[in-house]
Design an enzyme around this catalytic site. Structure first.
Site, PDB file in Angstrom:
ATOM      1  N   ASP A   1      46.685  71.350   8.656  1.00  0.00           N
ATOM      2  CA  ASP A   1      45.542  70.951   9.209  1.00  0.00           C
ATOM      3  C   ASP A   1      45.830  69.724  10.243  1.00  0.00           C
ATOM      4  OD1 ASP A   1      44.892  72.505   7.107  1.00  0.00           O
ATOM      5  OD2 ASP A   1      42.671  71.942   7.189  1.00  0.00           O
TER       6      ASP A   1
ATOM      7  N   ASP B   1      37.972  70.262  15.273  1.00  0.00           N
ATOM      8  CA  ASP B   1      36.826  69.775  14.340  1.00  0.00           C
ATOM      9  C   ASP B   1      37.262  68.597  13.765  1.00  0.00           C
ATOM     10  OD1 ASP B   1      34.732  71.724  14.994  1.00  0.00           O
ATOM     11  OD2 ASP B   1      35.146  72.973  13.614  1.00  0.00           O
TER      12      ASP B   1
ATOM     13  N   HIS C   1      38.382  76.657  10.330  1.00  0.00           N
ATOM     14  CA  HIS C   1      37.521  75.874  11.384  1.00  0.00           C
ATOM     15  C   HIS C   1      37.733  76.477  12.820  1.00  0.00           C
ATOM     16  CE1 HIS C   1      35.615  72.496   9.708  1.00  0.00           C
ATOM     17  NE2 HIS C   1      36.402  72.722   8.732  1.00  0.00           N
TER      18      HIS C   1
END
Length: 483
Positions: free
Chosen positions: A227, A259, A289
């Site tokens: 991420d 995000d 996301h």
């Protein structure tokens, strides 16, 4: 009350104070441990359950937060904080209608609390907006492709525009480098070029299977990142440490590009531009996301609206639906954003067959790929997030054996060192957003595999400074109230 239970209550209070201190220091896992010990000594104190719910919320374990807050409410139905914590967790899961009921209850219990009044009003607005959007939305089958209706060639670039330009249809390395520098100065590129990058990426992704086989020739290497969550300056740091993406230095970014961090537009345009430049130097997988419901709540939609305009919101949503769901490196390493499945016997061919061009469903293989997490216990358990499931080392081992694979690499969870090796060495979590949300104090990491052995070499790194724009700066106004 006997001396024993009095002593237990006193110990529990001491543990609660330790937990509160850990919470204030952003050590949320430690706080949960202390609250859990307090609950073991005195399980009838609603405050411990509500506090533990709040710590779970900070770790994005919203399913566990709902359970704990519900327990607090069961112990004391007049305890407004129980409803408040549960409402906040429902909200973070995008369950606005359930959240609304809890905030209505907070208002009933504390009618003069201005904070409760404000949150209730915001929640009512959010639910109204959702009802309106549901009323005007068209079904997927009737939807026209946004990408197919845009021609970037006809968009004029004004003579006074001083940023980087693309001549013709090919994005060049010079353009991408100039764009990365513009973003560093907090400037944006012309919309024409933003359209070009996203539209060309959509064309590339549409022809990609749901499960991508990556071939790394002997003597070559391949880097997997977890991420990034809109942390653009940390993304640049990865490229600084490990080299820019290219055909000779290929990367896979394993979902959750956007995000939370407030430079998500810069991150996604950078990754997409490298995809256009080097189709086999930049692989991209979908995370939980990369979906409309998450982007509405956690900032990407607001950021896109602010930096590029309304039309791009639908375009990115469509691009995200084109992202593949999993990758297999040299028939050995299975890479996926979330994790494994609620049933045994899932074959790679089942993943290839997933109809992925849609918003993620709430159950089934596609949902589990995006949302599941490993657990230390064997077998399977409920998800602490309230979506997907938790799976043990035996589940990992069987999946690998049945598919003749060696290792699962996944992302999706913050780890103190940026990575964690679990399940007898058969599963690695990699997370590449250091000091996540400017408060977790974690490192980021990436994994480099060299062929033919594909032994994982893990590098950790710390966060670098970024301009003073807070995480969630563009998030749903309502959710920001709870940060």
């Amino acid at each position: 009350m006997d001396a024993n239970s009095s002593s237990n209550e006193q110990k529990a209070e001491e543990l609660k104070l330790k937990a509160n201190d850990a919470f204030k220091a952003n050590k949320f896992s430690l706080a949960i441990e202390f609250y859990s010990q307090a609950i073991e000594l005195n399980s009838s104190n609603a405050v411990y359950w509500a506090n533990r719910a709040f710590a779970h919320t900070k770790l994005e374990e919203y399913g566990s937060a709902v359970q704990d807050a519900s327990k607090a409410i069961e112990i004391d139905p007049r305890y407004s904080k129980g409803y408040y914590r549960r409402g906040a967790a429902y909200l973070a899961m995008g369950k606005f209608k359930e959240a609304l009921k809890d905030f209505q209850q907070v208002k009933r219990i504390s009618p003069n609390d201005p904070d409760a009044t404000r949150k209730l009003k915001e929640c009512e607005k959010a639910v109204q907006r959702i009802r309106f959007e549901e009323a005007i939305s068209v079904g997927d089958e009737e939807k026209r492709s946004v990408a197919d209706s845009i021609d970037y060639h006809i968009i004029e670039v004004e003579p006074q525009y001083t940023g980087p330009r693309v001549d013709g249809d090919s994005i060049t390395l010079d353009f991408v480098k100039a764009m990365l520098d513009e973003f560093k100065k907090q400037k944006c590129i012309h919309k024409r070029y933003a359209y070009q990058i996203v539209l060309q990426t959509v064309q590339l992704l549409r022809s990609t299977p749901s499960l991508v086989d990556v071939d790394v020739p002997n003597g070559n290497h391949f880097t997997v990142c977890g991420d990034v969550h809109g942390q653009y300056f940390d993304l640049l740091n990865i490229f600084e440490l490990n080299g820019l993406p290219s055909e000779e230095n290929p990367y896979l970014f394993n979902g959750d590009f956007v995000d939370r961090g407030s430079f998500s537009v810069e991150v996604i345009l950078a990754l997409f531009a490298f995809k256009c430049l080097y189709p086999t130097g930049m692989y991209l997988a979908r995370g939980n996301h990369e979906s409309k419901s998450m982007n509405k709540i956690y900032g990407f939609e607001g950021e896109v609206r602010s930096k590029l305009g309304e039309a791009f919101i639908e375009l990115f949503a469509e691009a995200f639906c084109c992202l593949p769901l999993a990758h297999v490196i040299n028939s050995k390493v299975f890479v996926v954003h979330g994790g494994l499945f609620s049933v045994d016997g899932v074959k790679l061919s089942d993943i290839r067959a997933i109809e992925r061009f849609r918003e993620p469903p709430e159950e089934g293989l596609m949902c589990e790929i995006l949302w599941s997490d490993p657990q230390p216990q064997l077998g399977r358990g409920p998800s602490k997030r309230g979506v997907g499931l938790s799976f043990g080392a035996d589940v990992t081992k069987r999946f690998l054996q049945e598919n003749k694979l060696d290792l699962v690499v996944r992302s999706h969870e913050v780890k103190d060192e940026g990575y964690e090796i679990e399940h007898d060495g058969k599963l690695i979590t990699v997370f590449s957003a250091p000091n996540y949300c400017d408060q977790m104090g974690n490192k980021g990491a990436y994994i480099r595999f060299s062929a033919p052995e594909l032994k994982p070499e893990i590098s950790s790194f710390s966060a670098v400074p970024h301009p003073d724009v807070k995480p969630m700066a563009y998030a749903n106004n309502f959710l920001r109230m709870f940060q």
